[in-house]
Design a protein around this motif. Structure first.
Motif, short mmCIF file in Angstrom:
data_model
loop_
_atom_site.label_atom_id
_atom_site.label_comp_id
_atom_site.label_asym_id
_atom_site.label_seq_id
_atom_site.Cartn_x
_atom_site.Cartn_y
_atom_site.Cartn_z
N MET A 102 108.11 82.28 63.82
CA MET A 102 107.08 82.69 63.14
C MET A 102 107.39 82.69 61.74
SD MET A 102 105.07 86.31 63.47
CE MET A 102 104.97 86.45 65.16
N ASP A 103 106.91 81.86 60.75
CA ASP A 103 107.08 82.20 59.34
C ASP A 103 106.07 82.75 58.49
OD1 ASP A 103 105.47 80.10 59.82
OD2 ASP A 103 106.26 78.85 57.97
N ARG A 104 105.07 83.18 58.94
CA ARG A 104 103.86 84.01 58.36
C ARG A 104 103.51 84.90 59.16
NH1 ARG A 104 102.35 81.69 53.38
NH2 ARG A 104 103.29 79.85 52.72
N GLN A 105 102.78 85.87 58.66
CA GLN A 105 101.97 86.82 59.16
C GLN A 105 100.91 87.50 58.41
OE1 GLN A 105 103.86 90.18 60.92
NE2 GLN A 105 103.36 89.66 63.09
N ARG A 106 99.63 87.97 59.04
CA ARG A 106 98.64 88.31 58.40
C ARG A 106 99.22 89.87 57.51
NH1 ARG A 106 92.90 88.37 59.78
NH2 ARG A 106 92.95 90.53 59.00
N LEU A 107 98.81 90.10 56.53
CA LEU A 107 99.50 91.30 55.83
C LEU A 107 98.94 92.54 56.47
CD1 LEU A 107 100.69 92.80 53.28
CD2 LEU A 107 98.41 92.24 52.04
N ASP A 108 97.94 92.79 57.08
CA ASP A 108 97.40 93.94 57.58
C ASP A 108 98.44 94.14 58.87
OD1 ASP A 108 96.23 92.01 58.92
OD2 ASP A 108 94.35 93.26 59.18
N LYS A 109 98.52 92.99 59.56
CA LYS A 109 99.29 93.26 60.77
C LYS A 109 100.88 93.59 60.61
CE LYS A 109 99.92 90.67 65.04
NZ LYS A 109 99.60 89.38 65.75
N TRP A 110 101.36 93.00 59.47
CA TRP A 110 102.72 93.14 59.10
C TRP A 110 103.05 94.52 58.61
CZ3 TRP A 110 105.86 95.05 55.12
CH2 TRP A 110 107.40 94.80 55.38
N LEU A 111 101.90 95.17 57.91
CA LEU A 111 102.12 96.82 57.53
C LEU A 111 102.22 97.50 58.77
CD1 LEU A 111 99.62 96.58 54.64
CD2 LEU A 111 102.11 96.83 54.31
N TRP A 112 101.22 97.10 59.46
CA TRP A 112 101.19 97.95 60.92
C TRP A 112 102.55 97.79 61.66
CZ3 TRP A 112 99.76 96.03 66.10
CH2 TRP A 112 99.21 97.18 67.20
N HIS A 113 103.04 96.60 61.93
CA HIS A 113 104.37 96.36 62.51
C HIS A 113 105.28 97.26 61.82
CE1 HIS A 113 103.06 92.59 65.19
NE2 HIS A 113 102.24 93.80 65.50
N ALA A 114 105.50 97.18 60.52
CA ALA A 114 106.42 97.57 59.81
C ALA A 114 106.25 99.46 59.66
CB ALA A 114 106.34 97.21 58.39
N ARG A 115 105.38 99.81 60.50
CA ARG A 115 104.76 101.21 60.44
C ARG A 115 104.84 101.87 59.35
NH1 ARG A 115 105.33 104.09 65.23
NH2 ARG A 115 105.63 102.80 66.94
N VAL A 116 104.23 101.31 58.14
CA VAL A 116 103.96 101.74 56.91
C VAL A 116 102.60 102.54 57.23
CG1 VAL A 116 103.06 101.13 54.61
CG2 VAL A 116 104.90 99.77 55.63
N VAL A 117 101.67 102.29 58.10
CA VAL A 117 100.52 103.01 58.37
C VAL A 117 100.61 103.44 59.71
CG1 VAL A 117 99.30 102.27 56.31
CG2 VAL A 117 99.07 100.98 58.43
N LYS A 118 99.53 104.19 60.41
CA LYS A 118 99.53 104.21 61.86
C LYS A 118 98.72 103.61 62.55
CE LYS A 118 100.29 109.33 61.29
NZ LYS A 118 99.68 110.68 61.70
N THR A 119 97.55 102.77 61.72
CA THR A 119 96.59 101.84 62.64
C THR A 119 96.45 100.61 61.66
OG1 THR A 119 94.65 102.66 61.76
CG2 THR A 119 95.45 103.85 63.61
N ARG A 120 96.03 99.55 62.53
CA ARG A 120 95.90 98.35 61.60
C ARG A 120 94.77 98.53 61.03
NH1 ARG A 120 96.04 92.44 64.39
NH2 ARG A 120 95.37 91.27 62.72
N THR A 121 93.68 99.18 61.33
CA THR A 121 92.54 99.58 60.73
C THR A 121 92.94 100.15 59.14
OG1 THR A 121 91.22 99.78 62.33
CG2 THR A 121 90.13 100.60 60.42
N ASP A 122 93.89 101.10 59.14
CA ASP A 122 94.49 101.60 58.10
C ASP A 122 94.77 100.72 57.29
OD1 ASP A 122 93.50 104.14 58.90
OD2 ASP A 122 95.45 104.87 59.61
N ALA A 123 95.89 100.01 57.71
CA ALA A 123 96.56 98.95 56.92
C ALA A 123 95.13 97.89 56.19
CB ALA A 123 97.31 97.76 57.70
N ALA A 124 94.35 97.41 56.95
CA ALA A 124 93.19 96.66 56.35
C ALA A 124 92.59 97.49 55.19
CB ALA A 124 92.16 96.26 57.39
N ALA A 125 92.29 98.72 55.42
CA ALA A 125 91.80 99.70 54.32
C ALA A 125 92.58 99.73 53.29
CB ALA A 125 91.21 100.96 54.83
N LEU A 126 93.82 99.72 53.20
CA LEU A 126 94.83 99.88 52.23
C LEU A 126 94.73 98.82 51.40
CD1 LEU A 126 97.15 102.22 51.46
CD2 LEU A 126 98.68 100.63 52.43
#
Length: 89
Positions: free
Chosen positions: A1-25
């Motif tokens: 994998m060489d790319r990933q959606r920004l919201d999914k990466w933020l969620w995987h990195a545990r920057v936010v608690k949910t993917r919905t929170d990541a998308a809103a951010l």
């Protein structure tokens, strides 16, 4: 994998608690990629890019070093980024 959606990466990195929170951010314009404001949660990020994330209590600067297929624990999450604000070990 060489790319990933920004919201999914933020969620995987545990920057936010949910993917919905990541998308809103991202949609609120609180995430920058290499200094450029990003408002599309589906924007693809790649290794080597630097994210500046404005959270409620602080700003985090993270360099993407990898990706995960599934969201893991906090220890696993720390393997996919380099925190540019913490002192070197």
């Amino acid at each position: 994998m060489d790319r990933q959606r920004l919201d999914k990466w933020l969620w995987h990195a545990r920057v936010v608690k949910t993917r919905t929170d990541a998308a809103a951010l991202v949609a609120k314009g609180r995430v920058r990629i290499n200094g450029a404001r990003q408002t599309s949660p589906g924007h693809a990020v790649k290794a080597g890019e630097v994210l500046t994330i404005a959270l409620d209590s602080r700003v985090r600067i993270l360099k993407i070093t990898g990706f995960m297929d599934r969201r893991g624990d906090a220890t696993a999450a720390r393997t996919i980024y380099l925190d540019l604000q913490s002192p070197p070990e």
